[in-house]
Design a protein around this motif. Structure first.
Motif, mmCIF file in Angstrom:
data_model
loop_
_atom_site.group_PDB
_atom_site.id
_atom_site.type_symbol
_atom_site.label_atom_id
_atom_site.label_comp_id
_atom_site.label_asym_id
_atom_site.label_seq_id
_atom_site.Cartn_x
_atom_site.Cartn_y
_atom_site.Cartn_z
ATOM 1 N N ASP A 178 0.972 -1.037 -0.117
ATOM 2 C CA ASP A 178 0.086 -0.021 0.068
ATOM 3 C C ASP A 178 0.783 1.399 0.041
ATOM 4 O O ASP A 178 0.392 2.179 -0.840
ATOM 5 C CB ASP A 178 -0.952 0.018 1.183
ATOM 6 C CG ASP A 178 -2.047 0.977 1.177
ATOM 7 O OD1 ASP A 178 -2.347 1.491 0.077
ATOM 8 O OD2 ASP A 178 -2.539 1.259 2.063
ATOM 9 N N ILE A 179 1.834 1.185 0.751
ATOM 10 C CA ILE A 179 2.636 2.332 0.981
ATOM 11 C C ILE A 179 3.439 2.506 -0.317
ATOM 12 O O ILE A 179 3.684 3.642 -0.953
ATOM 13 C CB ILE A 179 3.623 2.190 2.265
ATOM 14 C CG1 ILE A 179 3.047 2.374 3.492
ATOM 15 C CG2 ILE A 179 4.813 3.562 2.145
ATOM 16 C CD1 ILE A 179 3.620 2.101 4.495
ATOM 17 N N THR A 180 4.187 1.440 -0.945
ATOM 18 C CA THR A 180 4.930 1.393 -2.148
ATOM 19 C C THR A 180 3.865 2.226 -3.361
ATOM 20 O O THR A 180 4.399 2.731 -4.236
ATOM 21 C CB THR A 180 5.283 0.111 -2.537
ATOM 22 O OG1 THR A 180 6.238 -0.265 -1.429
ATOM 23 C CG2 THR A 180 5.986 0.299 -3.815
ATOM 24 N N SER A 181 2.622 2.040 -3.227
ATOM 25 C CA SER A 181 1.569 2.432 -4.266
ATOM 26 C C SER A 181 1.404 3.798 -4.219
ATOM 27 O O SER A 181 0.727 4.198 -5.202
ATOM 28 C CB SER A 181 0.465 1.453 -4.233
ATOM 29 O OG SER A 181 0.624 0.054 -4.404
ATOM 30 N N LYS A 198 6.217 -3.308 -9.330
ATOM 31 C CA LYS A 198 7.278 -3.010 -10.068
ATOM 32 C C LYS A 198 7.293 -3.878 -11.290
ATOM 33 O O LYS A 198 7.299 -5.124 -11.332
ATOM 34 C CB LYS A 198 8.756 -3.048 -9.487
ATOM 35 C CG LYS A 198 9.896 -2.779 -10.267
ATOM 36 C CD LYS A 198 11.214 -2.836 -9.139
ATOM 37 C CE LYS A 198 12.390 -2.449 -9.931
ATOM 38 N NZ LYS A 198 13.577 -2.442 -9.107
ATOM 39 N N GLY A 199 7.444 -3.184 -12.385
ATOM 40 C CA GLY A 199 7.628 -3.921 -13.737
ATOM 41 C C GLY A 199 6.193 -4.274 -14.304
ATOM 42 O O GLY A 199 6.259 -4.833 -15.756
ATOM 43 N N PHE A 225 2.385 12.944 5.556
ATOM 44 C CA PHE A 225 1.900 11.995 6.456
ATOM 45 C C PHE A 225 0.776 10.987 5.782
ATOM 46 O O PHE A 225 -0.504 11.709 5.539
ATOM 47 C CB PHE A 225 1.724 12.623 7.665
ATOM 48 C CG PHE A 225 2.794 13.344 8.328
ATOM 49 C CD1 PHE A 225 3.777 12.545 9.116
ATOM 50 C CD2 PHE A 225 3.129 14.484 8.234
ATOM 51 C CE1 PHE A 225 4.966 13.207 9.582
ATOM 52 C CE2 PHE A 225 4.062 15.288 8.765
ATOM 53 C CZ PHE A 225 5.317 14.550 9.413
ATOM 54 N N ILE A 226 0.813 9.858 5.767
ATOM 55 C CA ILE A 226 -0.357 9.062 5.334
ATOM 56 C C ILE A 226 -0.804 8.084 6.222
ATOM 57 O O ILE A 226 -1.809 7.361 5.899
ATOM 58 C CB ILE A 226 0.246 8.262 4.047
ATOM 59 C CG1 ILE A 226 1.323 7.137 4.325
ATOM 60 C CG2 ILE A 226 0.722 8.978 3.024
ATOM 61 C CD1 ILE A 226 1.925 6.357 3.266
ATOM 62 N N HIS A 230 7.954 5.628 -6.645
ATOM 63 C CA HIS A 230 7.228 4.846 -5.563
ATOM 64 C C HIS A 230 8.466 4.432 -4.710
ATOM 65 O O HIS A 230 9.552 3.926 -5.129
ATOM 66 C CB HIS A 230 6.811 3.811 -6.298
ATOM 67 C CG HIS A 230 5.680 3.706 -7.115
ATOM 68 N ND1 HIS A 230 4.370 4.186 -6.757
ATOM 69 C CD2 HIS A 230 5.518 4.053 -8.489
ATOM 70 C CE1 HIS A 230 3.577 4.392 -7.674
ATOM 71 N NE2 HIS A 230 4.213 4.486 -8.955
ATOM 72 N N CYS A 231 8.204 4.860 -3.223
ATOM 73 C CA CYS A 231 9.157 4.529 -2.265
ATOM 74 C C CYS A 231 9.126 2.967 -1.915
ATOM 75 O O CYS A 231 8.257 2.580 -1.394
ATOM 76 C CB CYS A 231 8.711 5.315 -1.103
ATOM 77 S SG CYS A 231 10.005 5.105 0.464
ATOM 78 N N GLN A 232 10.098 2.245 -2.019
ATOM 79 C CA GLN A 232 10.362 0.832 -2.083
ATOM 80 C C GLN A 232 10.997 0.442 -0.992
ATOM 81 O O GLN A 232 11.234 -0.935 -0.757
ATOM 82 C CB GLN A 232 10.774 0.112 -3.203
ATOM 83 C CG GLN A 232 9.899 0.516 -4.588
ATOM 84 C CD GLN A 232 10.418 0.213 -5.907
ATOM 85 O OE1 GLN A 232 10.846 -0.822 -6.280
ATOM 86 N NE2 GLN A 232 10.836 1.145 -6.728
ATOM 87 N N HIS A 233 11.277 1.091 0.228
ATOM 88 C CA HIS A 233 11.747 0.627 1.309
ATOM 89 C C HIS A 233 10.867 0.841 2.424
ATOM 90 O O HIS A 233 9.858 1.433 2.161
ATOM 91 C CB HIS A 233 13.057 1.425 1.623
ATOM 92 C CG HIS A 233 12.758 2.908 1.656
ATOM 93 N ND1 HIS A 233 12.111 3.760 2.564
ATOM 94 C CD2 HIS A 233 13.372 3.750 0.741
ATOM 95 C CE1 HIS A 233 12.305 4.749 2.104
ATOM 96 N NE2 HIS A 233 13.015 5.173 1.296
ATOM 97 N N PRO A 234 11.045 0.203 3.593
ATOM 98 C CA PRO A 234 10.112 0.217 4.767
ATOM 99 C C PRO A 234 9.975 1.716 5.132
ATOM 100 O O PRO A 234 10.824 2.643 4.793
ATOM 101 C CB PRO A 234 10.927 -0.258 5.884
ATOM 102 C CG PRO A 234 12.065 -1.300 5.302
ATOM 103 C CD PRO A 234 12.243 -0.561 4.126
#
Length: 402
Positions: free
Chosen positions: A49-52, A105-106, A275-276, A309-313
């Motif tokens: 969800d966060i990465t999206s 991704k991809g 902030f999400i 898109h942020c892909q880390h914790p």
């Protein structure tokens, strides 16, 4: 004149993955933009969800702002501008793709997704580019390279949204800590203003039904299928003096639980975050303080999108570290969504879990002498009045207190 605020507090780089802690093992619920997750059993879903979410950060080597003479990077000054892009970007995602949409991704994405990204690409002709935001701010007294507060970026985005013919958003900024239902309904249902004129038109036509349209609106060029313009509601607030008043913390958390939530833009002094959500006493946020190369879309509008898109914790910070100047955002696709939001806000206001952060009223209070104070129009002419309302860091910004 360019104002250079490249201070050490603004130029740190957060794209060092080793610095991020994994999500905490806690039984407390995790709330992200109106959705509840379990940190114990849904970590993959949380990260997905966060990465999206759209992640807009500092960029370098983009087209110069100001026709070739301005900066080619926003590192050090554009963090609040990027946060404004993120909160508005989420509104467009909710509108065109839906809250359940996920980025993988991809994986091939819909055309609407790339249309959204292209609206924010760092080019002067994109609706909500860093170029458009920075240059629109110049007309309101903000030099290119000068830091914005939450209210400033909200006002600029409102002006830019007028030109977005694709999304046709109704972007409302609720000033004076007051949301006026009447003002919003008039903004989102402009056809209502035609009802009187349409009735007169129908009378002149001998009472004939005009193409089956509500109130004769179609005769005036308004289709009956377009009865509500999707609402982006931004509410600039100041929840204390130098620190957030703890009386508002529970109420702020509740905002992330509402299904209409777009999150909050704010942060620490001169360091903005988007902030999400929250878990326990920690806010979950996307951090724009990473400088990445500018991206150039292909001829067919496709965008290399990994860096959006942020892909880390996820980043987290204690809620009491939050600067009191914030702007809370909500998205209501339909009138029913807005009515539901009003019902939920009234319920929250009647609870004892925290002080209300803003007031919800049916009609314009008598002490508001002009509806423009609530909903500034694209053509600003009263510069003195603008200066009073434009900056969240302004000393005249109304302080909420016990």
């Amino acid at each position: 004149m360019h104002v250079n605020v490249m201070s050490s507090t603004l130029t740190y780089d957060t794209l060092r993955f080793g610095e991020f802690e994994d999500f905490p093992e806690t039984a407390e619920p995790v709330w992200i933009l109106g959705r509840e997750f379990s940190a114990l059993s849904e970590k993959d879903e949380i990260l997905s969800d966060i990465t999206s979410r759209l992640w807009f950060t500092y960029r370098k080597n983009f087209q110069p702002i100001e026709g070739g003479t301005g900066p080619t990077s926003d590192t050090g000054w554009g963090c609040m501008l990027r946060c404004g892009q993120m909160i508005l970007g989420e509104a467009l995602v909710f509108m065109h793709l839906g809250r359940d949409w996920r980025w993988v991704k991809g994986q091939q994405q819909k055309e609407e997704y790339f249309s959204i990204l292209n609206a924010f690409i760092d080019k002067k002709d994109s609706y909500y580019s860093i170029h458009q935001i920075a240059q629109m701010g110049v007309g309101e007294g903000k030099s290119i390279g000068q830091w914005y507060g939450p209210n400033t970026v909200a006002q600029v985005l409102k002006k830019l949204s007028v030109f977005d013919s694709w999304s046709r958003l109704a972007l409302h900024i609720a000033m004076d800590n007051t949301v006026v239902i009447e003002e919003i309904k008039r903004l989102c249902m402009p056809w209502l203003d035609f009802v009187g004129a349409a009735s007169a038109y129908r009378g002149a036509e001998g009472g004939r039904e005009l193409n089956g349209c509500v109130g004769g609106a179609c005769a005036l060029g308004v289709e009956d299928t377009v009865l509500w313009k999707p609402l982006v509601l931004l509410i600039p607030l100041r929840l204390g003096l130098s620190d957030i008043n703890e009386a508002y913390i529970e109420t702020l958390k509740q905002c992330f639980m509402l299904p209409q939530s777009l999150g909050v833009i704010g942060g620490k002094p001169n360091s903005a975050h988007y902030f999400i959500g929250y878990v326990g006493e920690e806010l979950i946020y996307l951090d724009p303080h990473t400088t990445q190369p500018a991206v150039e879309p292909s001829d067919d509008g496709q965008v290399p999108d990994d860096t959006y898109h942020c892909q880390h914790p996820p980043c987290r910070m204690h809620i009491r570290e939050l600067d009191p100047s914030i702007a809370v955002g909500f998205f209501c696709r339909t009138e029913d969504d807005f009515d539901d939001w009003c019902m939920r806000i009234r319920k929250l206001s009647g609870s004892r879990e925290g002080l209300p952060m803003f007031e919800l009223v049916d009609s314009q209070p008598s002490h508001f002498t002009s509806s423009d104070v609530l909903n500034l129009t694209p053509d600003f002419s009263d510069s003195d009045r603008l200066e009073r309302f434009f900056d969240s860091e302004d000393e005249e910004f109304e302080i909420l207190s016990l």
